[in-house]
Design a protein around this motif. Sequence first.
Motif, PDB file in Angstrom:
ATOM      1  N   THR A  60      48.366  24.815  -2.454  1.00  0.00           N
ATOM      2  CA  THR A  60      47.331  25.204  -1.504  1.00  0.00           C
ATOM      3  C   THR A  60      46.007  24.537  -1.861  1.00  0.00           C
ATOM      4  O   THR A  60      45.277  24.054  -0.984  1.00  0.00           O
ATOM      5  N   LEU A  61      45.697  24.479  -3.144  1.00  0.00           N
ATOM      6  CA  LEU A  61      44.471  23.815  -3.582  1.00  0.00           C
ATOM      7  C   LEU A  61      44.495  22.322  -3.278  1.00  0.00           C
ATOM      8  O   LEU A  61      43.445  21.685  -3.172  1.00  0.00           O
ATOM      9  N   GLU A  62      45.701  21.769  -3.143  1.00  0.00           N
ATOM     10  CA  GLU A  62      45.846  20.339  -2.883  1.00  0.00           C
ATOM     11  C   GLU A  62      45.936  20.010  -1.399  1.00  0.00           C
ATOM     12  O   GLU A  62      46.146  18.857  -1.028  1.00  0.00           O
ATOM     13  N   LEU A  63      45.779  21.038  -0.525  1.00  0.00           N
ATOM     14  CA  LEU A  63      45.899  20.775   0.906  1.00  0.00           C
ATOM     15  C   LEU A  63      44.895  19.724   1.366  1.00  0.00           C
ATOM     16  O   LEU A  63      45.189  18.892   2.207  1.00  0.00           O
ATOM     17  N   LYS A  64      43.677  19.789   0.823  1.00  0.00           N
ATOM     18  CA  LYS A  64      42.716  18.707   1.078  1.00  0.00           C
ATOM     19  C   LYS A  64      42.998  17.634   0.032  1.00  0.00           C
ATOM     20  O   LYS A  64      42.349  17.528  -0.980  1.00  0.00           O
ATOM     21  N   SER A  65      44.010  16.871   0.286  1.00  0.00           N
ATOM     22  CA  SER A  65      44.611  16.016  -0.731  1.00  0.00           C
ATOM     23  C   SER A  65      44.104  14.588  -0.702  1.00  0.00           C
ATOM     24  O   SER A  65      43.288  14.192   0.133  1.00  0.00           O
ATOM     25  N   GLU A  66      44.633  13.814  -1.639  1.00  0.00           N
ATOM     26  CA  GLU A  66      44.320  12.388  -1.694  1.00  0.00           C
ATOM     27  C   GLU A  66      44.699  11.699  -0.394  1.00  0.00           C
ATOM     28  O   GLU A  66      44.054  10.746   0.019  1.00  0.00           O
ATOM     29  N   ASP A  67      45.764  12.192   0.273  1.00  0.00           N
ATOM     30  CA  ASP A  67      46.218  11.569   1.516  1.00  0.00           C
ATOM     31  C   ASP A  67      45.091  11.553   2.549  1.00  0.00           C
ATOM     32  O   ASP A  67      44.755  10.517   3.121  1.00  0.00           O
ATOM     33  N   ALA A  68      44.524  12.737   2.812  1.00  0.00           N
ATOM     34  CA  ALA A  68      43.473  12.843   3.822  1.00  0.00           C
ATOM     35  C   ALA A  68      42.222  12.092   3.388  1.00  0.00           C
ATOM     36  O   ALA A  68      41.584  11.409   4.197  1.00  0.00           O
ATOM     37  N   ASP A  69      41.846  12.222   2.117  1.00  0.00           N
ATOM     38  CA  ASP A  69      40.662  11.513   1.626  1.00  0.00           C
ATOM     39  C   ASP A  69      40.828  10.005   1.771  1.00  0.00           C
ATOM     40  O   ASP A  69      39.891   9.295   2.148  1.00  0.00           O
ATOM     41  N   CYS A  70      42.027   9.529   1.467  1.00  0.00           N
ATOM     42  CA  CYS A  70      42.324   8.103   1.594  1.00  0.00           C
ATOM     43  C   CYS A  70      42.185   7.660   3.052  1.00  0.00           C
ATOM     44  O   CYS A  70      41.585   6.626   3.350  1.00  0.00           O
ATOM     45  N   ALA A  71      42.727   8.459   3.974  1.00  0.00           N
ATOM     46  CA  ALA A  71      42.648   8.122   5.392  1.00  0.00           C
ATOM     47  C   ALA A  71      41.196   8.058   5.857  1.00  0.00           C
ATOM     48  O   ALA A  71      40.791   7.114   6.555  1.00  0.00           O
ATOM     49  N   ILE A  72      40.393   9.051   5.460  1.00  0.00           N
ATOM     50  CA  ILE A  72      38.996   9.080   5.890  1.00  0.00           C
ATOM     51  C   ILE A  72      38.235   7.859   5.368  1.00  0.00           C
ATOM     52  O   ILE A  72      37.471   7.224   6.095  1.00  0.00           O
ATOM     53  N   ARG A  73      38.464   7.511   4.097  1.00  0.00           N
ATOM     54  CA  ARG A  73      37.769   6.349   3.526  1.00  0.00           C
ATOM     55  C   ARG A  73      38.063   5.079   4.313  1.00  0.00           C
ATOM     56  O   ARG A  73      37.164   4.285   4.609  1.00  0.00           O
ATOM     57  N   HIS A  74      39.332   4.880   4.648  1.00  0.00           N
ATOM     58  CA  HIS A  74      39.702   3.649   5.354  1.00  0.00           C
ATOM     59  C   HIS A  74      39.240   3.671   6.815  1.00  0.00           C
ATOM     60  O   HIS A  74      38.947   2.610   7.384  1.00  0.00           O
ATOM     61  N   LEU A  75      39.177   4.855   7.397  1.00  0.00           N
ATOM     62  CA  LEU A  75      38.640   4.958   8.749  1.00  0.00           C
ATOM     63  C   LEU A  75      37.154   4.606   8.768  1.00  0.00           C
ATOM     64  O   LEU A  75      36.688   3.883   9.655  1.00  0.00           O
TER      65      LEU A  75
END
Length: 272
Positions: A190-205
């Motif tokens: 649950t703590l990882e729901l805001k995960s590297e996946d989403a952060d990675c997507a936002i950075r590249h966007l």
Amino acid sequence: MAAYKARWTIEDLDFSRMALDRVRADENLFYMASSASFVESGSDLYTQNLVDFFRGDAEVVSWLRNQWEPEELQHGRTLRAYVHHAWPEFDWNTAYQDFLAEYATYCKVELLAPTRALEMAARCVVETGTATYYRALARATTEPVLRDLSNRIATDEINHYKHFYGFFRRYREQEGVGRARVLATISKRTLELKSEDADCAIRHLVKARSPERATDASYVRELSARMSGTVRRNLKPGATLKMLMRPLELPATMQAVVQYPIRQFMQHVFLR
């Protein structure tokens, strides 16, 4: 397993009905829809991890390959189509390829839970998070096609949750995994729901859409916080809480005791 039959397809969406005036200028909706399209489009990488982890279990592997993966990839294709219709000037493919090069480094079998039962519990948390995200996105917009699409995806994610939960129960019996370990896995995931996946997507966007702000870490954090705020304001805590708690299989009296602290914990996750 019977041949997979899609419950809906991209052709079921009428993009000619899009109310572009309701989304074109909304940066928050752009980042929410686009980041989801990136992560969903990379589902084949994650599916391979799960197939390797559950190799030898024909039922699980068949379901992952023949139902879960096709539906996840369809989510990605359809979200991409939506982004293309709403923001045609955005070079989705180039930004996605840059994202994928980094995202692939996060998709490793060794990052999964230590046992099959616990990984299924973790999958339940992930599906809870995605269902919550798309339900919130549907409530956050008045644009009819995005609302329709988000509700369709949320329904798929809830169905995925039910399958993972069924597999969890089978493995829990086989492994004799106790409630304390399940709770620890649920809490961690649950703590990882805001995960590297989403952060990675936002950075590249950001890099593709606003290259002058690509190295502005505070701006990226602001975008992430804004997206989390949208989810937090539009989620239904009761439904999300029920899904998170279900793998614990607590007696009714104990559920009443732990419900408040778990609700506070969940709110903390979306407030971060």
